[in-house]
Design an enzyme around this catalytic site. Structure first.
Site, short mmCIF file in Angstrom:
data_model
loop_
_atom_site.label_atom_id
_atom_site.label_comp_id
_atom_site.label_asym_id
_atom_site.label_seq_id
_atom_site.Cartn_x
_atom_site.Cartn_y
_atom_site.Cartn_z
N ARG A 195 -0.05 -9.62 -6.45
CA ARG A 195 0.87 -10.65 -5.97
C ARG A 195 0.82 -11.89 -6.86
O ARG A 195 1.85 -12.54 -7.10
CB ARG A 195 0.55 -11.00 -4.51
CG ARG A 195 0.92 -9.86 -3.57
CD ARG A 195 0.25 -9.96 -2.20
NE ARG A 195 0.41 -8.69 -1.51
CZ ARG A 195 1.43 -8.38 -0.71
NH1 ARG A 195 2.36 -9.30 -0.48
NH2 ARG A 195 1.51 -7.20 -0.15
N ASP A 203 0.81 -1.23 0.00
CA ASP A 203 0.00 0.00 0.00
C ASP A 203 0.84 1.28 0.00
O ASP A 203 0.42 2.30 0.55
CB ASP A 203 -0.96 0.03 1.20
CG ASP A 203 -2.05 -1.02 1.11
OD1 ASP A 203 -2.11 -1.74 0.10
OD2 ASP A 203 -2.84 -1.13 2.07
N CYS A 247 -4.09 -5.96 -3.46
CA CYS A 247 -2.89 -6.76 -3.22
C CYS A 247 -2.87 -8.12 -3.89
O CYS A 247 -1.93 -8.45 -4.63
CB CYS A 247 -2.64 -6.89 -1.73
SG CYS A 247 -4.06 -7.41 -0.76
N LYS A 260 3.84 -11.31 4.02
CA LYS A 260 2.48 -11.47 3.52
C LYS A 260 2.45 -12.29 2.23
O LYS A 260 3.18 -12.03 1.29
CB LYS A 260 1.87 -10.09 3.29
CG LYS A 260 0.46 -10.11 2.73
CD LYS A 260 -0.09 -8.69 2.70
CE LYS A 260 -1.33 -8.58 1.85
NZ LYS A 260 -1.86 -7.21 1.85
#
Length: 590
Positions: A74, A33, A70, A132
């Site tokens: 990813r 972010d 996200c 993450k």
């Protein structure tokens, strides 16, 4: 395979993998972010000295694009395949129920794609991932099952940065795993420091393999909740008191001075940006404090990056390591306190006082005002298809190899699917050609950016179209032009045409002035949508509302039922006690 045989056959020549100029190490540094100008080398006012130093040794891409949230980014970063084909046409938290499970809307990275971890592992690399993940939580979709020898990963969109605690109300637990099993965080845990230190542990544990390493470090910074060490927050105690509009103007000026955007590029004021002058004293104090914490969180992450650099320099690996730094999408505009139900619930779970913003047991977010400043001079932010949602900083560096130009800025269009073929070419790792282990898989769609790392001007995509869609917000890039549609609250659902080379802030709609190009690009988008199985959004959809519905379905309903049972039980107990007391008073005295 080839690399494994080479290193096994010539151990005397491979005492230190960094000594081999042919097989470099690779490190991906993925921020969460961060807006377009959230790095000093792109225009930020807060301190990111280590990332800035990386920019001086490599190439900054000022026209690099990802997805608006996200998981889709990813998936593309891992595979080089467009997000719908990888199963992430939308992510679990924002997908409407009508789309869930449809082709392209698996909400997890499917098994029709091959990860960069799998490709590098097959080539003889040791592969590691920390931080993450958010691409699937079952055993067959965790990093260890998708090409990583070692991984300490978080399956959720975010979690607390100081404790093993989920985002309350969104998840039941913080789904950290290592080796595919639930993992426990250390007592002194802070997210940015931990994911780097754990990666250093993996790299050192793998030394005995005498092989190069591929390391993917995925930070939680600066995802909600905004949290940073006290000293980092204090560093910015005198800043941000003039508000987000002033910061947006200052960021645009610095970005132009650095050559990141054209000088004098026009920009718009986002309709969702509140008027700073109308905030009362307490509202301003809280807003200033959260941006100080945001800056501190970025600086704390940069310091962890510096820790990694120092270690690799000490071990002799730094010069022969390819580094990629990027963000997964633009800055987060969501206001988690936008409903009384949310405010009431979060106030029960956290200390929401202004003095505690950014500290342990806090929960805060920068909101649309600061998010707009973080994207300056671009319009929009996370979730939108505006440039502020899709255009993020990218740095590619190889300190010991002059194949990557030092300190240069590349303004040609680039896309997140390009990272896989770029790293494969630089490292000499073969890409699959649509087949993997005897099965047909999605082919890599990205293009190698290696020509753009040298003296070549322009984009490797030329005038070829590249489409995008997430949650109904959509775009089609072709050459310098962009066709874009944003649903409310950022847009009105109309298609617009922009020349990004002159107008990166998307201030002038050229659809009427260039009707032939507009029609041609709209046809290109429709072809992309058909080929990728893009679904129309249900009426009234918004990502923010869907997140609220997801949270209520996952946690809110059960907690409300438990609260109702507790209140009901308490009322019954009180009623029983009152009944017993009254009965006792009415009992005759003998």
């Amino acid at each position: 395979m080839i690399l494994a045989t080479l290193f096994a056959a010539t151990p005397a020549q491979a005492q230190r993998p960094a000594a081999s100029p042919r097989y470099p190490n690779v490190v991906i540094l993925l921020a969460d972010d961060w807006g377009f100008t959230d790095v000093g080398a792109f225009g930020a006012e807060f301190a990111t000295p280590n990332i800035d130093a990386l920019a001086r040794t490599g190439v900054r891409f000022s026209n690099f694009h990802v997805a608006g949230s996200c998981s889709p980014t990813r998936a593309m970063l891992q595979t080089g395949v467009m997000s719908h084909r990888a199963g992430l046409g939308n992510m679990p938290e924002t997908i409407p129920d009508e789309h869930r499970g449809k082709p392209g809307y698996d909400t997890v990275m499917n098994h029709r794609v091959v990860t960069i971890g799998q490709m590098f592992q097959a080539a003889g690399y040791r592969t590691y991932l920390t931080g993450k993940w958010h691409l699937g939580s079952d055993a067959g979709r965790l990093p260890e099952a998708r090409g990583y020898h070692r991984a300490f990963s978080l399956a959720d969109a975010g979690a607390d940065n100081f404790a093993q605690r989920p985002i309350e109300g969104l998840y039941e637990t913080a789904a950290w795993t290592e080796g595919g099993k639930p993992a426990t965080l250390p007592a002194d845990y802070y997210s940015s420091r931990f994911v780097v230190e754990r990666m250093i542990d993996y790299i050192e544990e793998g030394r005995a393999a005498n092989a190069p390493f591929f390391a993917s470090i995925n930070f939680l910074a600066n995802h909600i909740p905004i949290q940073a060490p006290d000293s980092d927050i204090a560093r910015y105690a005198a800043m941000y008191r003039d508000g987000w509009t002033a910061l947006r103007a200052a960021r645009a000026k610095r970005a132009a001075a650095l050559g990141i955007v054209p000088a004098g590029a026009p920009m718009v004021r986002m309709a969702t940006t509140p008027d700073w002058a109308t905030l009362d004293r307490d509202e301003r104090a809280a807003a200033v404090r959260v941006m100080q914490a945001y800056a501190g969180m970025a600086t704390a992450m940069d310091r962890a990056v510096g820790r990694l650099f120092a270690h690799l320099k000490a071990t002799g690996d730094y010069e022969n390591t390819i580094f990629v730094f990027l963000s997964d999408n633009g800055a987060e505009p969501t206001n988690p306190f936008n409903r009384w139900r949310n405010r009431f619930f979060l106030n029960q779970q956290y200390d929401l006082s202004t003095a505690n913003i950014g500290r342990p047991n806090s929960f805060s977010a920068i909101g649309p005002g600061w998010a707009s400043a973080a994207a300056s001079p671009l319009a929009g932010y996370k979730f939108s298809a505006a440039e502020g949602g899709l255009r993020v900083p990218l740095i590619i560096a190889w300190p010991g190899n002059d194949k990557v130009g030092a300190g240069t800025i590349q303004a040609g269009f680039a896309h997140v699917t390009d990272i896989v073929p770029t790293l494969a070419e630089l490292a000499g790792v073969a890409l699959h050609s649509g087949e993997w282990q005897g099965k047909a898989v999605e082919p890599v769609m990205g293009r190698s950016l290696v020509p753009m790392l040298g003296d070549a001007a322009g984009s490797v995509h030329g005038d070829d179209p590249l489409g995008y869609e997430l949650s109904g917000n959509a775009a089609l890039f072709r050459g310098d032009f962009k066709l874009v549609r944003n649903l409310p609250p950022v847009g009105d659902g109309r298609w617009r045409l922009h020349d990004l080379s002159r107008d990166p802030g998307e201030t002038r709609d050229l659809s009427a002035a260039m009707p032939d190009r507009f029609a041609s690009m709209l046809a290109d988008y429709r072809a992309f949508a058909k080929a990728n199985g893009v679904l129309d959004m249900p009426p009234g959809y918004s990502a923010a509302d869907q997140i609220d519905r997801y949270a209520f379905a996952q946690q809110g309903r059960a907690r409300l039922i438990r609260l109702g049972l507790w209140v009901g039980g308490t009322c019954l107990l009180v009623a029983a006690l009152v009944w017993a007391w009254r009965r006792r008073r009415r009992r005759p005295v003998h």
